[in-house]
Design a protein around this motif. Structure first.
Motif, mmCIF file in Angstrom:
data_model
loop_
_atom_site.group_PDB
_atom_site.id
_atom_site.type_symbol
_atom_site.label_atom_id
_atom_site.label_comp_id
_atom_site.label_asym_id
_atom_site.label_seq_id
_atom_site.Cartn_x
_atom_site.Cartn_y
_atom_site.Cartn_z
ATOM 1 N N GLY A 127 37.432 -33.389 -9.599
ATOM 2 C CA GLY A 127 36.743 -34.548 -10.159
ATOM 3 C C GLY A 127 36.179 -34.281 -11.554
ATOM 4 N N ARG A 128 36.156 -33.017 -11.958
ATOM 5 C CA ARG A 128 35.581 -32.678 -13.277
ATOM 6 C C ARG A 128 36.657 -32.231 -14.255
ATOM 7 N NH1 ARG A 128 30.889 -29.394 -10.091
ATOM 8 N NH2 ARG A 128 29.657 -31.227 -9.524
ATOM 9 N N ILE A 129 37.650 -31.511 -13.736
ATOM 10 C CA ILE A 129 38.830 -31.160 -14.539
ATOM 11 C C ILE A 129 40.049 -31.370 -13.630
ATOM 12 C CG2 ILE A 129 37.682 -29.483 -16.072
ATOM 13 C CD1 ILE A 129 38.829 -27.237 -14.302
ATOM 14 N N ALA A 130 41.233 -31.361 -14.252
ATOM 15 C CA ALA A 130 42.448 -31.600 -13.463
ATOM 16 C C ALA A 130 42.628 -30.494 -12.431
ATOM 17 C CB ALA A 130 43.646 -31.636 -14.399
ATOM 18 N N CYS A 131 43.009 -30.871 -11.215
ATOM 19 C CA CYS A 131 43.337 -29.823 -10.236
ATOM 20 C C CYS A 131 44.643 -30.123 -9.538
ATOM 21 C CB CYS A 131 42.274 -29.577 -9.202
ATOM 22 S SG CYS A 131 40.890 -30.455 -9.074
ATOM 23 N N ASP A 132 45.676 -30.279 -10.307
ATOM 24 C CA ASP A 132 47.003 -30.523 -9.773
ATOM 25 C C ASP A 132 47.574 -29.186 -9.269
ATOM 26 O OD1 ASP A 132 49.505 -32.680 -10.267
ATOM 27 O OD2 ASP A 132 50.051 -30.550 -10.106
ATOM 28 N N ALA A 147 37.340 -40.310 -7.783
ATOM 29 C CA ALA A 147 37.472 -39.177 -8.706
ATOM 30 C C ALA A 147 38.774 -39.285 -9.503
ATOM 31 C CB ALA A 147 37.425 -37.863 -7.928
ATOM 32 N N VAL A 148 39.849 -39.742 -8.850
ATOM 33 C CA VAL A 148 41.122 -39.919 -9.564
ATOM 34 C C VAL A 148 40.976 -41.027 -10.618
ATOM 35 C CG1 VAL A 148 43.505 -40.753 -9.306
ATOM 36 C CG2 VAL A 148 42.590 -39.060 -7.697
ATOM 37 N N ALA A 149 40.337 -42.129 -10.217
ATOM 38 C CA ALA A 149 40.250 -43.283 -11.122
ATOM 39 C C ALA A 149 39.249 -43.058 -12.250
ATOM 40 C CB ALA A 149 39.874 -44.533 -10.322
ATOM 41 N N GLU A 150 38.137 -42.404 -11.938
ATOM 42 C CA GLU A 150 37.041 -42.356 -12.907
ATOM 43 C C GLU A 150 36.694 -40.955 -13.403
ATOM 44 O OE1 GLU A 150 34.087 -44.488 -10.577
ATOM 45 O OE2 GLU A 150 35.710 -45.926 -10.194
ATOM 46 N N GLY A 151 37.265 -39.935 -12.791
ATOM 47 C CA GLY A 151 36.872 -38.561 -13.094
ATOM 48 C C GLY A 151 36.941 -38.212 -14.577
ATOM 49 N N ALA A 152 38.032 -38.592 -15.258
ATOM 50 C CA ALA A 152 38.203 -38.174 -16.660
ATOM 51 C C ALA A 152 37.126 -38.818 -17.541
ATOM 52 C CB ALA A 152 39.598 -38.547 -17.137
ATOM 53 N N GLY A 153 36.876 -40.099 -17.309
ATOM 54 C CA GLY A 153 35.840 -40.789 -18.099
ATOM 55 C C GLY A 153 34.464 -40.207 -17.812
ATOM 56 N N GLU A 154 34.204 -39.937 -16.541
ATOM 57 C CA GLU A 154 32.906 -39.358 -16.166
ATOM 58 C C GLU A 154 32.732 -37.978 -16.800
ATOM 59 O OE1 GLU A 154 32.638 -41.490 -11.742
ATOM 60 O OE2 GLU A 154 33.289 -39.414 -11.918
ATOM 61 N N ALA A 155 33.806 -37.211 -16.807
ATOM 62 C CA ALA A 155 33.730 -35.849 -17.357
ATOM 63 C C ALA A 155 33.414 -35.895 -18.851
ATOM 64 C CB ALA A 155 35.040 -35.112 -17.100
ATOM 65 N N ALA A 156 34.013 -36.840 -19.561
ATOM 66 C CA ALA A 156 33.758 -36.950 -21.009
ATOM 67 C C ALA A 156 32.291 -37.295 -21.254
ATOM 68 C CB ALA A 156 34.675 -38.005 -21.617
ATOM 69 N N ALA A 157 31.761 -38.189 -20.439
ATOM 70 C CA ALA A 157 30.347 -38.575 -20.595
ATOM 71 C C ALA A 157 29.428 -37.400 -20.266
ATOM 72 C CB ALA A 157 30.038 -39.772 -19.689
ATOM 73 N N MET A 158 29.768 -36.668 -19.215
ATOM 74 C CA MET A 158 28.956 -35.501 -18.817
ATOM 75 C C MET A 158 28.957 -34.450 -19.914
ATOM 76 S SD MET A 158 29.854 -34.490 -14.951
ATOM 77 C CE MET A 158 31.151 -35.451 -14.306
ATOM 78 N N LEU A 159 30.127 -34.247 -20.521
ATOM 79 C CA LEU A 159 30.238 -33.214 -21.557
ATOM 80 C C LEU A 159 29.319 -33.550 -22.738
ATOM 81 C CD1 LEU A 159 31.616 -30.642 -22.604
ATOM 82 C CD2 LEU A 159 33.392 -32.092 -23.597
ATOM 83 N N ALA A 160 29.315 -34.815 -23.137
ATOM 84 C CA ALA A 160 28.456 -35.217 -24.262
ATOM 85 C C ALA A 160 26.991 -34.960 -23.917
ATOM 86 C CB ALA A 160 28.692 -36.684 -24.590
ATOM 87 N N LEU A 161 26.590 -35.298 -22.694
ATOM 88 C CA LEU A 161 25.201 -35.104 -22.279
ATOM 89 C C LEU A 161 24.875 -33.613 -22.136
ATOM 90 C CD1 LEU A 161 24.885 -37.955 -19.610
ATOM 91 C CD2 LEU A 161 23.834 -37.890 -21.875
ATOM 92 N N ARG A 162 25.803 -32.852 -21.583
ATOM 93 C CA ARG A 162 25.581 -31.423 -21.405
ATOM 94 C C ARG A 162 25.420 -30.742 -22.770
ATOM 95 N NH1 ARG A 162 29.090 -27.078 -19.936
ATOM 96 N NH2 ARG A 162 30.177 -27.651 -21.852
ATOM 97 N N ASN A 163 26.249 -31.166 -23.739
ATOM 98 C CA ASN A 163 26.144 -30.570 -25.076
ATOM 99 C C ASN A 163 24.803 -30.906 -25.715
ATOM 100 O OD1 ASN A 163 28.604 -29.444 -24.717
ATOM 101 N ND2 ASN A 163 29.723 -30.927 -25.987
ATOM 102 N N GLN A 164 24.357 -32.124 -25.467
ATOM 103 C CA GLN A 164 23.042 -32.551 -25.979
ATOM 104 C C GLN A 164 21.936 -31.689 -25.352
ATOM 105 O OE1 GLN A 164 22.908 -36.819 -25.531
ATOM 106 N NE2 GLN A 164 20.684 -36.844 -25.692
ATOM 107 N N LEU A 165 22.060 -31.452 -24.063
ATOM 108 C CA LEU A 165 21.070 -30.636 -23.359
ATOM 109 C C LEU A 165 21.046 -29.209 -23.931
ATOM 110 C CD1 LEU A 165 20.336 -30.653 -19.610
ATOM 111 C CD2 LEU A 165 20.869 -28.474 -20.652
#
Ligand code: PLP
Length: 384
Positions: free
Chosen positions: A182-187, A255-273
């Motif tokens: 759900g956070r990065i690809a796991c194919d 997670a399949v439908a929204e995971g990539a968008g969620e991950a991008a948002a999390m990354l921006a917030l994590r970098n801010q933190l």
């Protein structure tokens, strides 16, 4: 209760709304999936729909998904000398694992201690591929277990490279993708894994459901952990946790439908933190900072700080963080992950993990940084 900010998503994520609805719908169905009447068939449909969705998250075929009671059980099922493939029926002699695996892998499954060997990681917490290559040369029929992303540091492991080495040595590769999903690809195919573990509660499903996924249907376990009624193609007996599995499926679909968008948002917030953390306390150390990491995880320490004191001080400020890995016994153990990275015991004792999720907001980050402004300097002097 006053507003809180939850930063312990690597311990567990809240239930996704779609999973809650799936859970409730499934609880209303009385049938046993093994029964042939209409009620049974309804329950079976829920389990098989969920299997399809979980398979999709891992890029696998639905028939290769085995539902278990947890990620822990999936790891335990996978780690056995008695894995057969079309071309190899003899037991595996060796289990190799990275030194930073989750305790459920470190327990070694059904391998003896003598047949289990740890592989080192570098100072950034990445598997030492040269050590893997060396370990594999003299070994016969090895099973190797490497996590896709570490639960404490978030550091992503070089799985595709490891898979090439393992396969060249005639081995099989098990990948614990519990934190990565759900956070990065796991194919499973792209990773080159033969077996992959997932856990529902890290992706917004309920606690107490997991899956072991096989890359191919010729991979067979000759000694399943739980024998009985033949459920899960004989690999995991026991009436299926229909509601839990249905909710796992709903969480996997989200997670399949929204995971990539969620991950991008999390990354921006994590970098801010992290930027805020370093601005407030420039002496803070972020572990694995220069390695590829999950977009949601920061493991940091401030020299002189005691992690348990920091966790309690944050909690009093309405902020949930953790000291390294969540520990079921409630006792704080020194982190084997940081020890493997060569971090000093003193700094290890100061390590605090902050993990974000899809519901984390900018307001949460501000609250964390406000608290840190207040606590950071005092904590490093043992005064919080
Ligand atoms: N593997 C990793 C990397 C984990 O972080 C966890 C849980 O924290 C597990 C396995 C175990 O999963 P479960 O909680 O479903 O037993």
């Amino acid at each position: 209760m006053r507003e809180r900010a939850y930063f312990d998503w690597n311990a567990t994520a809240p239930l996704r709304e779609a999973a809650r609805q799936a859970l409730q719908r499934a609880l209303a169905i009385p049938g046993n999936p093994s029964s042939i009447h209409a009620e049974g068939r309804s329950a079976r449909r829920l389990v098989e729909d969920a299997r399809e969705r979980v398979a999709e998250l891992a890029g696998a075929h639905r028939a290769d998904v085995v539902f278990t009671s947890s990620g822990t059980e999936a790891n335990a099922l996978a780690l056995t000398p008695f894995i057969e493939t079309a071309s190899e029926k003899r037991p595996r002699d060796w289990l190799f694992m990275s030194a930073i695996e989750h305790s459920s892998v470190r327990a070694g499954g059904r391998f003896s201690r003598e047949a289990t060997e740890d592989l080192p990681v570098d100072a950034d917490g990445r598997l030492d591929l040269a050590a893997l290559m060396q370990a594999l040369t003299p070994a016969s029929r090895p099973l190797v277990s490497i996590m896709l992303a570490n639960n404490e540091s978030g550091v992503i492991q070089p799985i595709a490279e490891a898979a090439a080495l393992v396969h060249a040595a005639g081995g099989l590769l098990h990948v614990d993708a519990v934190q990565a999903a759900g956070r990065i690809a796991c194919d499973i195919g792209a990773l080159g894994a033969d077996l992959l573990t997932l856990s529902a509660h890290k992706i917004g499903g309920p606690k107490g459901v997991g899956a072991l996924i096989r890359a191919r249907n010729d991979i067979h376990f000759a000694d399943p952990l739980i024998r009985g009624g033949g459920q899960e193609r004989g690999l995991r007996a026991g009436t299926e946790n229909v509601a839990g599995i249905a909710a796992f499926g709903a969480a996997a679909a989200a997670a399949v439908a929204e995971g990539a968008g969620e991950a991008a948002a999390m990354l921006a917030l994590r970098n801010q933190l992290e930027a805020g953390l370093k601005a407030i306390t420039p002496q803070a150390v972020i572990f694995g900072e220069s390695a590829a990491r999950l977009p949601n995880t920061t493991l940091f320490a401030l020299p002189g700080m005691k992690a348990e004191t920091a966790v309690i001080a944050f909690d009093l400020e309405g902020i949930a963080v953790s000291s390294g890995a969540a520990c079921s016994s409630g006792k704080v153990q020194p982190s084997h992950v940081l020890a493997a990275m060569g971090v000093s015991p003193a700094l290890t004792q100061a390590a605090v993990r902050v993990s974000l999720g899809w519901a984390t907001t900018e307001r949460d980050i501000e609250r964390f940084l406000d608290a840190w402004r207040k606590l950071g300097t005092a904590l490093s002097k043992g005064r919080a």
